[in-house]
Design an enzyme around this catalytic site. Structure first.
Site, PDB file in Angstrom:
ATOM      1  NE  ARG A 116      -3.567   2.505   0.238  1.00  0.00           N
ATOM      2  CZ  ARG A 116      -3.194   3.621  -0.374  1.00  0.00           C
ATOM      3  NH1 ARG A 116      -2.017   3.687  -0.981  1.00  0.00           N
ATOM      4  NH2 ARG A 116      -3.984   4.682  -0.386  1.00  0.00           N
ATOM      5  CE1 TYR A 117       0.395   4.399   4.015  1.00  0.00           C
ATOM      6  CE2 TYR A 117       0.448   2.134   4.797  1.00  0.00           C
ATOM      7  CZ  TYR A 117      -0.125   3.395   4.810  1.00  0.00           C
ATOM      8  OH  TYR A 117      -1.204   3.643   5.609  1.00  0.00           O
ATOM      9  NE  ARG A 156       5.161   2.152   6.182  1.00  0.00           N
ATOM     10  CZ  ARG A 156       4.868   3.363   5.679  1.00  0.00           C
ATOM     11  NH1 ARG A 156       5.575   3.846   4.658  1.00  0.00           N
ATOM     12  NH2 ARG A 156       3.879   4.062   6.184  1.00  0.00           N
ATOM     13  CB  CYS A 205      -4.106 -16.253  15.966  1.00  0.00           C
ATOM     14  SG  CYS A 205      -3.922 -15.075  14.632  1.00  0.00           S
ATOM     15  CB  CYS A 230      -7.920 -10.562  19.064  1.00  0.00           C
ATOM     16  SG  CYS A 230      -6.245 -11.101  19.416  1.00  0.00           S
ATOM     17  CB  CYS A 267      -8.805 -10.046  14.596  1.00  0.00           C
ATOM     18  SG  CYS A 267      -7.594 -10.309  13.290  1.00  0.00           S
ATOM     19  NE  ARG A 306      -4.066  -8.008   7.624  1.00  0.00           N
ATOM     20  CZ  ARG A 306      -2.943  -7.644   8.247  1.00  0.00           C
ATOM     21  NH1 ARG A 306      -2.418  -8.429   9.175  1.00  0.00           N
ATOM     22  NH2 ARG A 306      -2.340  -6.518   7.934  1.00  0.00           N
ATOM     23  CG  ASP A 350      -8.919  -0.928  11.127  1.00  0.00           C
ATOM     24  OD1 ASP A 350      -8.691   0.296  11.215  1.00  0.00           O
ATOM     25  OD2 ASP A 350      -8.029  -1.786  10.973  1.00  0.00           O
ATOM     26  CG  ASP A 369      -5.130   1.567   8.382  1.00  0.00           C
ATOM     27  OD1 ASP A 369      -4.904   2.231   7.351  1.00  0.00           O
ATOM     28  OD2 ASP A 369      -4.372   0.664   8.791  1.00  0.00           O
ATOM     29  CE  LYS A 420      -0.869   1.672   9.996  1.00  0.00           C
ATOM     30  NZ  LYS A 420      -0.590   0.971   8.708  1.00  0.00           N
TER      31      LYS A 420
HETATM   32  C1  LIG Z   1       0.205  -0.066   8.732  1.00  0.00           C
HETATM   33  C2  LIG Z   1       0.656  -0.588   7.484  1.00  0.00           C
HETATM   34  C3  LIG Z   1       2.024  -0.601   7.165  1.00  0.00           C
HETATM   35  C4  LIG Z   1       3.080  -0.113   8.120  1.00  0.00           C
HETATM   36  O1  LIG Z   1       2.976   1.244   8.342  1.00  0.00           O
HETATM   37  P1  LIG Z   1       3.871   1.962   9.454  1.00  0.00           P
HETATM   38  O2  LIG Z   1       3.276   3.315   9.552  1.00  0.00           O
HETATM   39  O3  LIG Z   1       5.256   1.932   8.957  1.00  0.00           O
HETATM   40  O4  LIG Z   1       3.734   1.182  10.717  1.00  0.00           O
HETATM   41  C5  LIG Z   1       2.389  -1.060   5.929  1.00  0.00           C
HETATM   42  N1  LIG Z   1       1.475  -1.495   5.027  1.00  0.00           N
HETATM   43  C6  LIG Z   1       0.161  -1.506   5.314  1.00  0.00           C
HETATM   44  C7  LIG Z   1      -0.789  -1.991   4.286  1.00  0.00           C
HETATM   45  C8  LIG Z   1      -0.283  -1.050   6.555  1.00  0.00           C
HETATM   46  O5  LIG Z   1      -1.592  -1.086   6.832  1.00  0.00           O
HETATM   47  S1  SF4 Z   2      -5.271  -9.372  16.245  1.00  0.00           S
HETATM   48 FE1  SF4 Z   2      -5.906 -10.933  14.730  1.00  0.00          FE
HETATM   49  S2  SF4 Z   2      -4.009 -11.553  13.724  1.00  0.00           S
HETATM   50 FE2  SF4 Z   2      -3.438 -10.505  15.633  1.00  0.00          FE
HETATM   51  S3  SF4 Z   2      -3.256 -12.168  17.146  1.00  0.00           S
HETATM   52 FE3  SF4 Z   2      -5.329 -11.355  17.312  1.00  0.00          FE
HETATM   53  S4  SF4 Z   2      -6.538 -12.688  15.969  1.00  0.00           S
HETATM   54 FE4  SF4 Z   2      -4.396 -13.003  15.409  1.00  0.00          FE
END
Ligand SMILES: *Cc1c(COP(=O)(O)O)cnc(C)c1O
Ligand code: SF4
Length: 370
Positions: free
Chosen positions: A113-114, A117, A126, A130, A133, A135, A295, A332, A339
């Site tokens: 996305r960025y 990174r 996991c 959680c 979560c 995801r 989120d 986010d 973010k």
């Molecule tokens: C949060 C995130 C990152 C990391 O971002 P930082 O600001 O460096 O912590 C990288 N890619 C995605 C898709 C993210 O959601």
């Molecule tokens: S937040 Fe989601 S990915 Fe992270 S430990 Fe909890 S369940 Fe697993």
């Protein structure tokens, strides 16, 4: 309440402290939830219905941090025990993937996305699931579960042809639950890409399964420095002596640890809890890095906190505790907009010759710029 005495009374320390025993003996699924319900003396029928959509498992260690039988009031119970609300009334703004991570996925398992990174989803597994979560959508997707040799090659090829990516954030699921050889292979593959300078591992293991941080694992991670560990403490009760010892083992391997928390209704959405969380993290030398607005993921609405409330608390935090204890408060944004920092600025007006500030004590101060 002492859940260990009630549910695992005869387990010796050596077994309790064995991470594989902890994973094997997680309470999970319908049977686990019913067993927990009868131990706590609560009716779990509504909670059971949630399991058709979202899976459930929790380590004995983490469940044992519960202090109250009232699951919905307990900061640990609330984070890890399914609530009927997960499948209840939803919001029009909620989505299984509000950050559009799938849209930004050039190769399966990779989110780009960025510019500089990427996030690598190494597993869907996991130790404890959680309930907040973001995801949740990947929990039941077997294709996310193991990053095979062949998929890893696609990831590597992508990164080799995108040399402006300098950091890989290995996440999931929890990458530190993969077998050791697998973690080694994954990190070595990433390390062999000349443009990758930094590795970051996102893991909740120090919180829900601190015994997983073995000396062997630390030795393995140490070989892959520079590497950062980013963990996920949400409440001061999670900072136990076991968690503290696990963090120290990582730090002694020369690896810095930072933390990202999620602002969660009924768990940490009050000033004193947040303040104590951040100060106690600093005391174990873990830098509070992010506090996330929850989120808008489907099945998490009961955790959402009004943005204004979070901003007010974080404004008050500034100046009240040392700057090392104050994380960036961020949201986010939906549709994968990235973010955004949720700061209210101290700078009220900026002219060419002077600037006006509201100080941390709410005094108005004018300063000259020339
Ligand atoms: C949060 C995130 C990152 C990391 O971002 P930082 O600001 O460096 O912590 C990288 N890619 C995605 C898709 C993210 O959601
Ligand atoms: S937040 Fe989601 S990915 Fe992270 S430990 Fe909890 S369940 Fe697993």
């Amino acid at each position: 309440m002492n859940l260990r005495k009630l549910l695992w009374p005869d387990i010796p320390e050596s077994q309790w402290n064995d991470w594989q025993w902890q994973v094997k003996n997680r309470l999970q699924g319908k049977d686990g939830l019913e067993r927990l319900g009868s131990t706590l003396g609560i009716d779990v029928s509504r909670r059971l219905r949630v399991l058709n959509r979202y899976k459930w498992a929790a380590t004995p260690y983490y469940l044992n941090l519960m202090a109250s039988r009232d699951v919905s009031l307990d900061p640990v119970g609330r984070q890890v025990i399914p609530s009927g609300k997960e499948t209840g009334v939803t919001s029009s703004s909620a989505s299984p993937d509000p950050l559009k991570e799938r849209h930004y996925s050039p190769v399966r398992g990779l989110i780009h996305r960025y510019r500089d990174r990427v996030v690598l989803l190494a597993t869907g597994f996991c130790a404890s699931y959680c309930r907040h979560c973001n995801r949740k959508r990947t929990w039941n997707r077997p294709e996310c579960v193991i990053l095979s040799e062949e998929k890893l090659k696609l990831v590597r090829d992508y990164l080799l042809s995108n040399p402006h990516v300098r950091e890989v954030l290995v996440s999931g699921g929890d990458p530190l639950l993969l077998p050791m050889e697998h973690i080694a292979r994954l990190l070595e593959a990433l390390r062999s890409i000349p443009s990758i300078e930094i590795l970051r591992i996102g893991t909740r293991v120090p919180v829900v399964l601190p015994m997983r941080i073995t000396e062997d694992l630390c030795r393995l991670l140490k070989r892959q420095r520079p590497i950062w560990i980013n963990t996920h403490f949400n409440h001061p009760v999670e900072i136990t002596k076991e968690a503290k010892a696990a963090i120290e083992r990582i730090q002694l391997a020369g690896i810095p640890v930072s933390n990202q928390s999620v602002l969660l209704r009924g768990i940490n959405d009050n000033y004193d809890t947040l303040r104590s969380l951040f100060c106690r993290l600093q005391a174990i030398m873990v830098r509070p890095y992010y506090l996330f607005q929850c989120d808008h993921v489907s099945g998490t609405r009961h955790f959402w906190v009004p943005m204004k409330k979070g901003i007010r608390m974080m404004d008050r935090m500034w100046g009240d505790v040392g700057g090392m204890c104050v994380p960036n408060f961020v949201a986010d944004l939906s549709e994968g907009s990235g973010k955004a920092r949720l700061l209210s600025s101290h700078l009220i007006e900026l002219g060419r010759k002077e600037a006006i500030f509201a100080t941390f004590e709410k005094k108005i101060v004018k300063i000259k710029l020339e």
